[in-house]
Scaffold this motif. Structure first.
Motif, short mmCIF file in Angstrom:
data_model
loop_
_atom_site.label_atom_id
_atom_site.label_comp_id
_atom_site.label_asym_id
_atom_site.label_seq_id
_atom_site.Cartn_x
_atom_site.Cartn_y
_atom_site.Cartn_z
N LYS A 1 0.84 -1.20 0.00
CA LYS A 1 0.00 0.00 0.00
C LYS A 1 0.88 1.27 0.00
N LYS B 1 -5.92 10.74 -2.40
CA LYS B 1 -6.96 11.01 -1.39
C LYS B 1 -7.54 9.72 -0.82
N GLU B 2 -7.70 8.73 -1.66
CA GLU B 2 -8.24 7.45 -1.20
C GLU B 2 -7.17 6.63 -0.49
N VAL C 1 -4.50 7.54 1.22
CA VAL C 1 -4.02 8.00 2.53
C VAL C 1 -4.99 7.66 3.66
N LYS C 2 -6.15 7.13 3.32
CA LYS C 2 -7.10 6.70 4.35
C LYS C 2 -6.53 5.53 5.15
N ASP C 3 -5.60 4.80 4.52
CA ASP C 3 -4.92 3.71 5.22
C ASP C 3 -3.70 4.30 5.92
N ARG C 4 -3.90 4.75 7.14
CA ARG C 4 -2.87 5.51 7.85
C ARG C 4 -1.63 4.69 8.17
N ALA D 1 -3.37 13.46 6.99
CA ALA D 1 -3.69 12.04 7.21
C ALA D 1 -2.81 11.43 8.30
#
Length: 374
Positions: free
Chosen positions: A31, A48-49, A51-54, A97
């Motif tokens: 990722k 944007k999508e 970076v939701k997986d920190r 994020a």
């Protein structure tokens, strides 16, 4: 009971450390690679999508000399002005994020250190505003300020100094095991390089000088004063058989020399560049005369005379500045003839300003006569 509590506590702490320090899973690594690829492509929508997986943001991609993180990748573009908004948007996305602003790569380079050498002051200001440590250093002690000076970016140098960058902090390039024994930021002015973004100019040196850098007091990693290393830099530039003479660099180094010598002569007219050899600045000026223009030489000698510098001082080798002047070349080459004309002019200038100084050397004529008798 206390003994058991200590054992249990130590066990829990060790579990925490191990879980924190263990390598990321293959899934998280994959990722992270996706995030880096999106940054390289400047694909803000995908980023944007992603970076939701920190967990994947704060991962150092290893396996090469210059490893990276998503944030380091985002700040490392070479294009100074192109797509600046896109780049700033991506950096903001990462920071919002949860990207760690000081997470370094495997060379201990932080995003700020990387950004300082890339020529965009807005990126540097954004990182500083986000809490970046302005005095962080990499494995060899290089700081963001040193990088900015190296690439001649005065805007970034000014931004860093305004945010309390330590201009006296030293690298440890000469001895990686001894921290703080190397060169400070002012020494990086000597090796500053011209590139596609900036012309060589003294703006960075001026900023350092105005904020506490001292060309007289500063000694670098080779245990040599700034002014001596400056002369060495001038010699190296004019005798580089691989790249040839860089005229822009010659002009730049002479400008730095003029400002350095002026500062020294106003504050310490009889400044010793080396306490062991007891050489004064006038002595090393004489020694490196062939690598200094006659105009620069006259300006410095005039200031020396005005400041009442002592032309009669002798080094530990019992030599004055006149003794350190090179002798007239006895060969019969065109280059030798040109050098001799320059030396004759240097002799005249040293005699002229010696006579004008408050402390002239009485045997100057005798010494110079010996150098010209051939």
């Amino acid at each position: 009971m206390k003994k058991y509590l200590l054992v249990i506590t130590a066990f829990i702490v060790s579990i925490g450390i191990n879980s924190y320090s263990k390598d990321p899973s293959p899934e998280i690594t994959a990722k992270t690679q996706e995030i880096i690829k999106a940054i390289e492509k400047k694909d803000v929508a995908s980023l944007k999508e992603l970076v939701k997986d920190r967990d994947a943001i704060n991962v150092v991609q290893t396996g090469s000399y210059d490893s990276s993180t998503p944030l380091i990748t985002a700040v490392s573009f070479y294009d100074k002005d192109k797509d600046e908004k896109t780049r700033l948007d991506m950096i903001n996305l990462l920071l919002e994020a949860g990207a760690k602003v000081d997470l370094a790569n495997n060379q201990n380079e932080t995003p700020l250190i990387k950004a300082a050498g890339r020529g965009n002051v807005n990126v540097v200001n954004l990182l500083i505003k986000s809490g970046a440590n302005v005095n962080a250093s990499d494995k060899i002690g290089i700081t963001a300020l040193m990088r900015a000076v190296e690439v001649m970016d005065s805007d970034i140098v000014e931004a860093l100094i305004k945010n309390k960058a330590d201009i006296k902090k030293r690298d440890n390039i000469c001895d990686k095991n001894v921290k703080g024994k190397g060169d400070s930021a002012v020494f990086f002015c000597i090796n500053a390089n011209s590139n596609s973004r900036n012309k060589l100019n003294t703006a960075c040196f001026d900023l350092l000088l105005a904020n506490g850098a001292d060309p007289a007091a500063d000694t670098g990693g080779q245990n040599k004063s700034f002014i001596e290393m400056l002369f060495v830099g001038m010699y190296s530039n004019l005798t580089n058989r691989y790249t040839g003479v860089d005229d822009e660099k010659t002009k730049y180094l002479e400008d730095v020399l003029l400002k350095s010598s002026s500062y020294i002569l106003k504050n310490k007219p009889n400044y010793l560049i080396d306490k062991t050899s007891k050489k004064t600045m006038l002595m090393i000026l004489a020694e490196y005369t062939p690598y200094v223009s006659s105009e620069t030489l006259e300006t410095i000698l005039n200031e020396a005379a005005q400041s009442k510098a002592d032309f009669s001082i002798k080094s530990s080798a019992r030599k004055t500045a006149f003794d350190y002047l090179p002798a007239i070349y006895t060969g019969k080459t065109v280059e030798g003839a040109v050098d001799n004309l320059k030396l004759v002019r240097a002799y005249e200038l040293f005699k002229k300003y010696n006579a004008m100084s408050g402390r002239p050397y009485k045997d100057a004529e005798k010494v110079l006569e010996a150098k010209t008798k051939h």
